[in-house]
Scaffold this motif. Structure first.
Motif, PDB file in Angstrom:
ATOM      1  N   MET A   1      -0.678  -7.626   2.603  1.00 37.45           N
ATOM      2  CA  MET A   1      -1.979  -7.947   3.146  1.00 37.45           C
ATOM      3  C   MET A   1      -3.029  -7.172   2.357  1.00 37.45           C
ATOM      4  O   MET A   1      -2.817  -6.036   1.960  1.00 37.45           O
ATOM      5  N   TYR A   5      -8.249  -5.945   5.525  1.00 39.51           N
ATOM      6  CA  TYR A   5      -8.026  -7.112   6.370  1.00 39.51           C
ATOM      7  C   TYR A   5      -7.300  -6.658   7.635  1.00 39.51           C
ATOM      8  O   TYR A   5      -6.287  -5.971   7.563  1.00 39.51           O
ATOM      9  N   LYS A   6      -7.816  -7.058   8.791  1.00 39.76           N
ATOM     10  CA  LYS A   6      -7.169  -6.739  10.067  1.00 39.76           C
ATOM     11  C   LYS A   6      -6.750  -8.052  10.721  1.00 39.76           C
ATOM     12  O   LYS A   6      -7.592  -8.931  10.957  1.00 39.76           O
ATOM     13  N   PHE A   7      -5.452  -8.192  11.011  1.00 42.75           N
ATOM     14  CA  PHE A   7      -4.962  -9.428  11.629  1.00 42.75           C
ATOM     15  C   PHE A   7      -5.718  -9.702  12.923  1.00 42.75           C
ATOM     16  O   PHE A   7      -5.947  -8.805  13.734  1.00 42.75           O
ATOM     17  N   SER A   8      -6.081 -10.973  13.122  1.00 38.78           N
ATOM     18  CA  SER A   8      -6.764 -11.390  14.340  1.00 38.78           C
ATOM     19  C   SER A   8      -5.929 -12.374  15.155  1.00 38.78           C
ATOM     20  O   SER A   8      -5.638 -12.111  16.318  1.00 38.78           O
ATOM     21  N   TRP A  10      -3.434 -16.441  15.002  1.00 36.08           N
ATOM     22  CA  TRP A  10      -2.900 -17.651  14.372  1.00 36.08           C
ATOM     23  C   TRP A  10      -3.664 -18.829  14.942  1.00 36.08           C
ATOM     24  O   TRP A  10      -3.894 -18.900  16.144  1.00 36.08           O
ATOM     25  N   VAL A  62      -3.923 -18.516   9.440  1.00 34.38           N
ATOM     26  CA  VAL A  62      -3.910 -17.129   9.880  1.00 34.38           C
ATOM     27  C   VAL A  62      -5.332 -16.595   9.732  1.00 34.38           C
ATOM     28  O   VAL A  62      -6.059 -17.013   8.833  1.00 34.38           O
ATOM     29  N   PHE A  64      -8.074 -13.184   9.777  1.00 33.22           N
ATOM     30  CA  PHE A  64      -8.260 -11.749   9.606  1.00 33.22           C
ATOM     31  C   PHE A  64      -9.728 -11.395   9.821  1.00 33.22           C
ATOM     32  O   PHE A  64     -10.619 -12.160   9.437  1.00 33.22           O
ATOM     33  N   VAL A  66     -12.720  -9.046   8.622  1.00 30.50           N
ATOM     34  CA  VAL A  66     -13.117  -8.292   7.434  1.00 30.50           C
ATOM     35  C   VAL A  66     -14.469  -7.629   7.713  1.00 30.50           C
ATOM     36  O   VAL A  66     -15.247  -8.095   8.537  1.00 30.50           O
ATOM     37  N   VAL A 101      -6.629 -19.687   5.449  1.00 33.61           N
ATOM     38  CA  VAL A 101      -6.850 -18.305   5.856  1.00 33.61           C
ATOM     39  C   VAL A 101      -8.287 -18.218   6.351  1.00 33.61           C
ATOM     40  O   VAL A 101      -9.222 -18.548   5.621  1.00 33.61           O
ATOM     41  N   LEU A 103     -11.393 -15.994   7.537  1.00 37.84           N
ATOM     42  CA  LEU A 103     -11.962 -14.652   7.413  1.00 37.84           C
ATOM     43  C   LEU A 103     -13.126 -14.577   8.385  1.00 37.84           C
ATOM     44  O   LEU A 103     -13.977 -15.461   8.428  1.00 37.84           O
TER      45      LEU A 103
END
Length: 108
Positions: A1, A5-8, A10, A62, A64, A66, A101, A103
């Protein structure tokens, strides 16, 4: 990753109405609140005339968070230009190599 980037969540396309969907007129899409899902799933039901790319309508994505959306988009293949979601969130989508993806940049 990528750094920063911080997963948020799906995002999963669906043809079915899901409980609690909110309609976003700007992208002609109904979505659920991923924060209410125990597995961070956002369901997306697209109108037939949505401006969103087929990639997002047919494949999960997915997402993320930012810090700087403009910087995160630099050098990427942008498939949906930045757009506001309410007063405190701006989102954009890039092609992650055959999948979407998202953002997300939150304003303080």
């Amino acid at each position: 990753m990528k750094d920063g980037y911080k997963f948020s969540h799906w995002g999963v396309p669906t043809k079915e109405e899901k409980e609690g969907m909110t309609y976003l007129e700007s992208i002609k899409t109904a979505i659920t609140d991923f924060a209410a899902s125990p597995f961070a799933i956002e369901w997306l039901k697209f109108d037939d005339d949505t401006p969103m790319p087929k990639l997002l309508q047919t494949m999960p994505h997915v997402a993320f968070v930012v810090e700087d959306l403009k910087a995160a988009l630099a050098g990427e293949k942008v498939i949906v230009e930045p757009f506001p979601v309410g007063d405190s969130l701006t989102c954009a989508f890039i092609d992650g190599g055959g999948f979407g993806v998202e953002l997300m940049e939150f304003k303080d």
